[in-house]
Structures are given as structure tokens and as C-alpha cells.
Scaffold this active site. Structure first.
Site, mmCIF file in Angstrom:
data_model
loop_
_atom_site.group_PDB
_atom_site.id
_atom_site.type_symbol
_atom_site.label_atom_id
_atom_site.label_comp_id
_atom_site.label_asym_id
_atom_site.label_seq_id
_atom_site.Cartn_x
_atom_site.Cartn_y
_atom_site.Cartn_z
ATOM 1 N N CYS A 340 0.804 -1.229 0.000
ATOM 2 C CA CYS A 340 0.000 0.000 0.000
ATOM 3 C C CYS A 340 0.839 1.282 0.000
ATOM 4 O O CYS A 340 0.633 2.138 -0.864
ATOM 5 C CB CYS A 340 -0.993 0.014 1.150
ATOM 6 S SG CYS A 340 -1.311 -1.553 1.926
ATOM 7 N N ARG A 369 7.736 -10.304 5.793
ATOM 8 C CA ARG A 369 7.256 -10.079 7.160
ATOM 9 C C ARG A 369 8.126 -10.907 8.094
ATOM 10 O O ARG A 369 8.361 -12.091 7.854
ATOM 11 C CB ARG A 369 5.772 -10.467 7.298
ATOM 12 C CG ARG A 369 4.913 -9.523 6.478
ATOM 13 C CD ARG A 369 3.434 -9.728 6.657
ATOM 14 N NE ARG A 369 2.718 -8.879 5.691
ATOM 15 C CZ ARG A 369 1.419 -8.951 5.440
ATOM 16 N NH1 ARG A 369 0.668 -9.824 6.090
ATOM 17 N NH2 ARG A 369 0.866 -8.148 4.556
ATOM 18 N N GLN A 387 1.619 -11.088 -3.221
ATOM 19 C CA GLN A 387 0.162 -11.076 -3.275
ATOM 20 C C GLN A 387 -0.281 -10.644 -4.660
ATOM 21 O O GLN A 387 0.468 -9.997 -5.380
ATOM 22 C CB GLN A 387 -0.406 -10.071 -2.270
ATOM 23 C CG GLN A 387 -0.174 -10.449 -0.829
ATOM 24 C CD GLN A 387 -0.795 -9.428 0.115
ATOM 25 O OE1 GLN A 387 -0.967 -8.270 -0.241
ATOM 26 N NE2 GLN A 387 -1.136 -9.872 1.309
ATOM 27 N N ASP A 389 -1.841 -8.205 -5.180
ATOM 28 C CA ASP A 389 -2.263 -7.041 -4.422
ATOM 29 C C ASP A 389 -2.734 -5.928 -5.353
ATOM 30 O O ASP A 389 -2.275 -5.819 -6.474
ATOM 31 C CB ASP A 389 -1.056 -6.546 -3.611
ATOM 32 C CG ASP A 389 -1.484 -5.770 -2.393
ATOM 33 O OD1 ASP A 389 -2.700 -5.627 -2.177
ATOM 34 O OD2 ASP A 389 -0.592 -5.303 -1.667
ATOM 35 N N HIS A 391 -4.593 -1.690 -5.324
ATOM 36 C CA HIS A 391 -5.237 -0.559 -4.659
ATOM 37 C C HIS A 391 -5.974 0.255 -5.693
ATOM 38 O O HIS A 391 -5.393 0.613 -6.716
ATOM 39 C CB HIS A 391 -4.194 0.283 -3.923
ATOM 40 C CG HIS A 391 -3.553 -0.493 -2.815
ATOM 41 N ND1 HIS A 391 -2.403 -1.219 -2.987
ATOM 42 C CD2 HIS A 391 -3.960 -0.706 -1.543
ATOM 43 C CE1 HIS A 391 -2.117 -1.849 -1.855
ATOM 44 N NE2 HIS A 391 -3.036 -1.559 -0.963
ATOM 45 N N LYS A 470 -15.251 -3.346 5.382
ATOM 46 C CA LYS A 470 -14.610 -4.293 4.459
ATOM 47 C C LYS A 470 -15.503 -5.477 4.164
ATOM 48 O O LYS A 470 -16.441 -5.763 4.907
ATOM 49 C CB LYS A 470 -13.288 -4.780 5.048
ATOM 50 C CG LYS A 470 -13.448 -5.497 6.379
ATOM 51 C CD LYS A 470 -12.139 -6.095 6.848
ATOM 52 C CE LYS A 470 -12.349 -6.844 8.166
ATOM 53 N NZ LYS A 470 -11.210 -7.623 8.580
ATOM 54 N N HIS A 516 -8.247 -1.277 -0.713
ATOM 55 C CA HIS A 516 -7.227 -2.339 -0.720
ATOM 56 C C HIS A 516 -7.961 -3.593 -1.159
ATOM 57 O O HIS A 516 -9.008 -3.914 -0.601
ATOM 58 C CB HIS A 516 -6.672 -2.609 0.677
ATOM 59 C CG HIS A 516 -6.124 -1.421 1.394
ATOM 60 N ND1 HIS A 516 -4.787 -1.187 1.522
ATOM 61 C CD2 HIS A 516 -6.745 -0.423 2.062
ATOM 62 C CE1 HIS A 516 -4.592 -0.102 2.241
ATOM 63 N NE2 HIS A 516 -5.765 0.388 2.586
HETATM 64 ZN ZN LIG Z 1 -3.186 -2.377 0.855
#
Ligand SMILES: [Zn+2]
Ligand SMILES: [Zn+2]
Length: 643
Positions: A340, A369, A387, A389, A391, A470, A516
Site C-alpha cells: 500500500c 514479514r 500477493q 495485491d 489498490h 470491508k 485495498h
Molecule cells: Zn493495501
């Protein structure tokens, strides 16, 4: 003597003398109910059947049919196990023994680790005690006496628990099984009335544990078991455990040569060639879904100065989970644990107009992580992962349409993999950022989006993140296990922190809303789920190797090579097994490798430009022209047929 009023679940009221045990109330309703009773709920609180009613109360008898029965049974079985352990190992000290979602465990300090034979003996002893129909009796002991008793019995952990949990109490609750010589434990209960009620249980494994989970404390042995209300349910559960073991992605991943690990890179996967094919395929599949849906792929840095993490809040709230490094100039840097903040910098790298929105970034670069090595597990808990991922930067008005389109993508993706799933909407928690009206607006938009996408959902009121509501998606795999994968999270906070803005039609600056979103979640974890869901037998479109050509004898190898090339040219992932082994041996091996199609070629096939096709799932399909096999296989891939 005045009576007290007992209100039953059907609303009827019975008068009983004060001090009447709940079991008597059950007997008054029907002797069969009394026989079936395990515990009771008095004014909503679970109690033993011996609980004396001394004031007006609502009473509900809990039997095997009640939702509370399983937990009480499992907890009672944990006591039974502790009774067996202390009978067999008189020096054993008992820790705690709670029920769990899957069964129960109990921790013990013992002289040596338990071995599998010990579990068998303990379980046999449990059956022996259970058959004796011994009563679980609650006794209230003066606190001093309880402390003295457990001290003399050399159970310092129980003494510690009593001291911590009952400060200020004159009496403490203990439970015996038959009497204090057979078994006694400090516990508030409740338990089943007697050991004979415990019939369907099984001890499973042992593991190392520490008192209170702290490695500074005494090492303990944790014994895991499970218990059910019926033998049938227990058997089904044990079958599921066996099946889960067979499908364990760590085992299947090794057997199929997909990935490996090395102690010098804990929690970071080495993708072997076949695993790399699978990994890239999933990444590209997702690009194929997202790019036509208006996403752009980006690549942001992996290592950022701590200033970024201070702005995002990670420095204060997530630092322990980050890998921190120093640059050559002594700058403090951190490896990104999520994408992000990088995307926010990208968004802010240029002037944005309302005409640019929605702006949708997608990124698959690795994230890190810093998880403790003890919690790492296969592909499901790792330190390095990627991911799918993304946005989306949208205006408040665009939320509904964007989320509806996103739900559509999620439905399509899980459908392609044959995974069933459920959705839940989590709304404004007690502590939240922003205006109530904005939240109400956003939640209404999410609900409309769910309805617009015909997506059934469960409402988790108050369970949203403080920065926005969410929608989470839980996949259910072939064994009925749930995995949270997809997520759609609105965020009103980060656009503030990063001072993100766009110019509206009114020529003034506005804050975008960030969504997200992920569909696979971690690609590593998603692969683990797929491996376990399909037990390694991927459908053709996903199989790392889709077909293998098997020449019957050496002289057929040139033709086999020709077939291999023909398939490879058509885009089929194909291997040639030209080893000097019997073809049946090679078929067996290809079957174990879960390769969807085996093409056996000999004299006849070579003469006819054909192959004898064998399907992993359907067995022998007979001979056919190679060109026809290719056309059929490509159609199967294009349709993403699931077997
Ligand atoms: Zn995010
Ligand atoms: Zn207990």
C-alpha cells in the site's frame, strides 16, 4: 418453606423447593430428559446437573442435541485424560486442559517426552476409567486447604493457578473424578455428570509446550485429543484428519517436486521448476483477469526509508514484523510488508484529476514479514511472499460500482478454480476514523454492491477496521476447511496520512478513497490451498506438466520426440520420459506425479501419427491422432475444465 419459580425454555414455570438440583428439574420434565442431560444453563450460565437452584431462575437442560454439548464433552474428556496420565505417571504435574475447535489438549510436566506407546496406554486407561462410570463431582474447598493440598501433592502449577485466579475468594472450585485419590483438578466447570458419558474420543499427538507458552518456563508435554458426541462424528473427523495428512501441501509439494526450503532462508520458498511454472501461471492468470478490468501493473521498491513507514504508521505499529536494514549511508530502511504505502507514493507522484479515477494499481513484487521461526509453516505462514495485491483510488461516489465490479472478478476467479466461498461484510466498529455519515454512505454502497453482484453475505456488524468497512471472502476447500483469501477494504485513513488528492470537476482538491483488494491473497498460501484442495491432482489448465510422452521401446523415441515437439509447439506443457524402463512403470510414475495425460507411443502409433492416450482420472482413452489430442487438450485448457 416457600418455593422458587423455574422458567423453562417453552415459557412454562415450575415451582420447586430451594436447593433443588437442576437434574431434579430435568427429571420432573421427563426421565428421558434427565438421562440425556449433560449440563444445564441457569440464567444463561452453564452449570453442572448437581447445581442447586436457590432462587427464581430460567433453566435449560443441555443434552447432546444442544450446541454447548460438544465443548463440555471435550473439556470433560481433557479431565479424563489427565486422570489417566496421573494414574500412569504419578509424578506428572498437570497444567491446563482446555477444549479447542478441533478437540482438546492438556499440558503436563513429565520426566521424559511422551512416545506413541504412551498415548496408547493413556487412551486405554481413559477407556477403563470411562467404563467405570465415575462421577464428576464439584467441591468447594477452603482456599487455604486447596493450596495446601496441591502443594503437598507437588502440583506447583495448580497452586500458582489458584493463587492467580482466586485472590480474595474464601473457597475455590475443584472437581474430582470419583474422589480426590482418583483425580482432582482446580476448575470452575461444568462437566458431564459421569465418565460413562464420554464414549467417542481419541488421542492424536503430543508436542512440546511451555507453561503459559513462555520458553523461559518449564518445558511441558502437550497431549492433543479429540472427542465427539457420537462415534460416527468421531470417525468422520478422523477420516478427515487422515485425508488432510495425505493432502498436506508440504508433503504433496515435495512428492511432486514443486518447492523446497532451506534452514538458511526460513519461511522463504525455493520454487523448483514445476512449482515455478505453477507460480508464474497464477501470476499471469491474475494479470489476465485484472488488466482487461482496467488495472495497470506497477513495480514499487522493496526497501524504503523509515520515513515512509513513519508516515504509514508501520513504524509505530508494525515494526516488530518488519525486516529492518541500514543503507551504506546509515539510513534506517525497512523491507515492505505490504504494497500500500508504495502505491500511495506512486499516486502522489503526479497531479491527479477526477478523470483519472478510478486508478487501479496491481503489483506482485515480493513482500517480507519478520515472523518468528516457530510460527512458520510450509507455504501458509512464510516470511517472503507475493500477493495479487491492488489498490483502487476512487471518489466516494465510485465506491459502489468499483466494489460491485470487484466482487464480479472474485466470483469469476474462485469459479475458475472450482472453489466455493462465502462473503462477510464488516461494518463500523466502536472506534473509527472519519464521519458517521461517510461510513453510513460507504456501508450502504457496499451492501448495494453485494446485492448488485448477487453475492449472498453475512453481516459482521462492528467488525470493520477502524479505517473503513470491508468485505472478506472465505474459501471452503474440498475437506470443508475455510481459508480467508479475498478482501475488499475501504480506507479513509491512508489518503489523509499521505495527503492524497485529486482535482474535482469543481476545480478544487478532494481526497480519494482507497480500496485495498486481493483475490488470491498471498500467492504462496493460495498455492497451498490449491494443492490441498486438489490433493495435487490439478485440473489440466493448472497442471505444471500437462502431458508426458512415453515411448514403449527405445526405437520409438524419435517418434516420441516428434510428438513432444508437436505438443510443445501448440503450447502444451509436455515432458518426454525416454528412460529405459517398462512402459507400465513409467505410467505408474506419471500417475503418481499426477500428470493429467500420458501419451504412449509404439509401432502402430508411429505409423498412424497417433498416440494411445491415458487420462490420470479416467484411465485408458484409446488411440487417437496426435492432432486431435492437441485440439481436445487445448479446448479443455481454454474452458478451464475441472475434473
Ligand atoms: Zn493495501
Ligand atoms: Zn474442568
Amino acid at each position: 418453606m416457600s418455593h422458587i419459580a423455574v422458567t423453562l425454555p417453552d415459557g412454562s414455570v415450575r415451582e420447586v423447593p430451594p436447593g433443588t438440583p437442576v437434574l431434579e428439574v430435568a427429571r420432573g420434565i421427563s426421565p428421558r430428559l434427565a438421562d440425556a442431560a449433560l449440563v444445564a444453563k441457569v440464567d444463561g450460565r452453564l452449570v453442572d446437573l448437581t447445581f442447586p437452584l436457590d432462587a427464581d431462575a430460567t433453566v435449560q437442560i443441555v443434552t447432546n442435541k444442544s450446541p454447548e454439548a460438544l465443548e463440555v464433552t471435550r473439556h470433560s474428556t481433557a479431565h479424563l485424560m489427565a486422570a489417566a496420565v496421573t494414574a500412569l505417571f504419578p509424578a506428572a504435574q498437570c497444567g491446563i486442559g482446555p477444549p479447542t475447535d478441533e478437540g482438546f489438549f492438556y499440558d503436563f510436566v513429565v520426566d521424559r517426552p511422551f512416545v506413541p506407546e504412551d498415548l496408547e496406554r493413556i487412551e486405554a486407561k481413559m477407556r477403563e476409567i470411562a467404563a467405570q462410570d465415575l462421577v464428576y463431582e464439584r467441591q468447594m474447598w477452603p482456599r487455604d486447604e486447596a493450596i495446601r493440598f496441591f502443594t503437598e501433592r507437588q502440583e506447583p502449577l495448580k497452586v500458582q493457578l489458584i493463587e492467580e485466579k482466586t485472590a480474595g475468594q474464601s473457597h475455590v472450585s475443584v472437581y474430582t473424578i470419583k474422589d480426590r485419590d482418583v483425580f482432582v483438578d482446580f476448575c470452575v466447570g461444568p462437566h458431564v455428570p459421569s465418565t460413562t458419558r464420554l464414549k467417542a474420543f481419541k488421542l492424536l499427538t503430543t508436542s512440546n509446550a511451555y507453561w503459559k507458552g513462555d520458553a523461559q518456563n518449564a518445558p511441558m508435554q502437550r497431549v492433543y485429543g479429540t472427542a465427539f458426541l457420537t462415534q460416527k462424528e468421531l470417525d468422520e473427523h478422523l477420516t478427515r484428519i487422515e485425508e488432510a495428512k495425505k493432502r498436506d501441501h508440504r508433503k504433496v509439494g515435495k512428492d511432486l517436486g514443486l518447492f523446497t526450503f532451506h534452514p538458511w532462508a526460513p519461511g522463504a520458498t525455493f520454487w523448483l521448476p514445476k512449482g515455478t511454472v505453477l507460480y508464474n501461471m497464477l501470476g499471469n492468470y491474475m494479470r489476465g483477469v485484472l488488466i482487461p478490468a482496467g488495472y495497470v501493473e506497477v513495480k514499487a521498491p522493496i526497501v524504503f526509508n523509515k520515513a515512509l513507514w513513519e508516515t504509514s504508521g508501520h513504524w509505530d505499529y508494525y515494526q516488530d514484523n518488519m525486516f529492518l536494514v541500514k543503507s551504506a549511508d546509515d539510513e534506517e530502511m525497512g523491507l515492505k510488508p505490504m504494497n500500500c504505502p508504495g502505491h500511495f507514493l506512486l499516486f502522489a507522484s503526479d497531479m491527479r484529476s477526477y478523470r483519472d479515477l478510478p486508478l487501479r494499481y496491481h503489483e506482485q513484487t515480493p513482500l517480507h514479514r519478520n515472523e518468528a521461526s516457530g510460527v512458520l509453516s510450509g507455504l501458509t505462514r512464510v516470511r517472503q511472499f507475493s500477493q495479487d495485491d491492488g489498490h483502487c483510488f476512487v471518489t466516494q461516489e465510485q465506491i459502489g460500482a468499483e466494489v460491485e465490479a470487484l466482487i464480479g472478478l472474485i466470483q469469476r476467479v474462485y469459479g475458475d478454480f472450482g472453489l466455493s466461498y462465502t462473503a462477510k461484510l464488516s461494518t463500523r466498529p466502536e472506534k473509527f476514523l472519519g464521519e458517521v455519515a461517510t461510513w453510513d454512505d460507504a456501508e450502504a454502497a457496499l451492501k448495494r454492491a453485494l446485492e448488485g453482484a448477487r453475492q449472498p453475505y453475512e453481516l459482521n456488524a462492528g467488525d470493520g477496521a477502524f479505517y473503513g468497512p470491508k468485505i472478506d471472502f472465505d474459501i471452503t476447500d474440498a475437506l470443508g476447511r475455510k481459508w480467508q483469501c479475498g478482501t475488499i477494504q475501504l480506507d479513509y485513513q491512508m489518503p489523509e496520512r499521505f495527503d492524497l488528492k485529486y482535482t474535482g470537476p469543481d476545480n478544487t482538491e478532494h481526497r480519494p478513497v482507497v480500496i485495498h483488494r486481493a483475490i488470491f491473497g498471498s500467492i504462496e498460501r493460495f498455492i497451498a490451498i490449491l494443492i490441498e484442495h486438489f490433493a495435487g491432482a490439478f485440473p489440466l489448465w493448472l497442471a505444471p506438466i500437462q502431458a508426458v510422452v512415453l515411448p514403449i521401446a527405445d526405437r520409438h523415441t524419435p517418434y516420441a520426440e516428434q510428438v513432444r515437439t508437436q505438443l510443445a509447439d501448440a503450447g502444451i506443457r509436455v515432458d518426454l520420459d525416454a528412460r529405459q524402463e517398462k512402459v507400465n512403470y513409467k505410467i505408474r510414475e506419471a500417475q503418481l506425479q499426477k500428470i493429467p495425460y500420458m501419451l504412449v507411443v509404439g509401432d502402430r502409433e508411429a505409423a498412424e501419427q497417433a498416440a494411445a492416450v491415458r487420462s490420470r482420472a479416467k484411465g485408458d482413452l484409446g488411440a487417437r491422432p496426435v492432432a486431435q489430442f492437441v485440439a481436445d487438450a487445448l479446448a479443455e485448457v481454454a474452458q478451464k475444465t475441472l475434473l
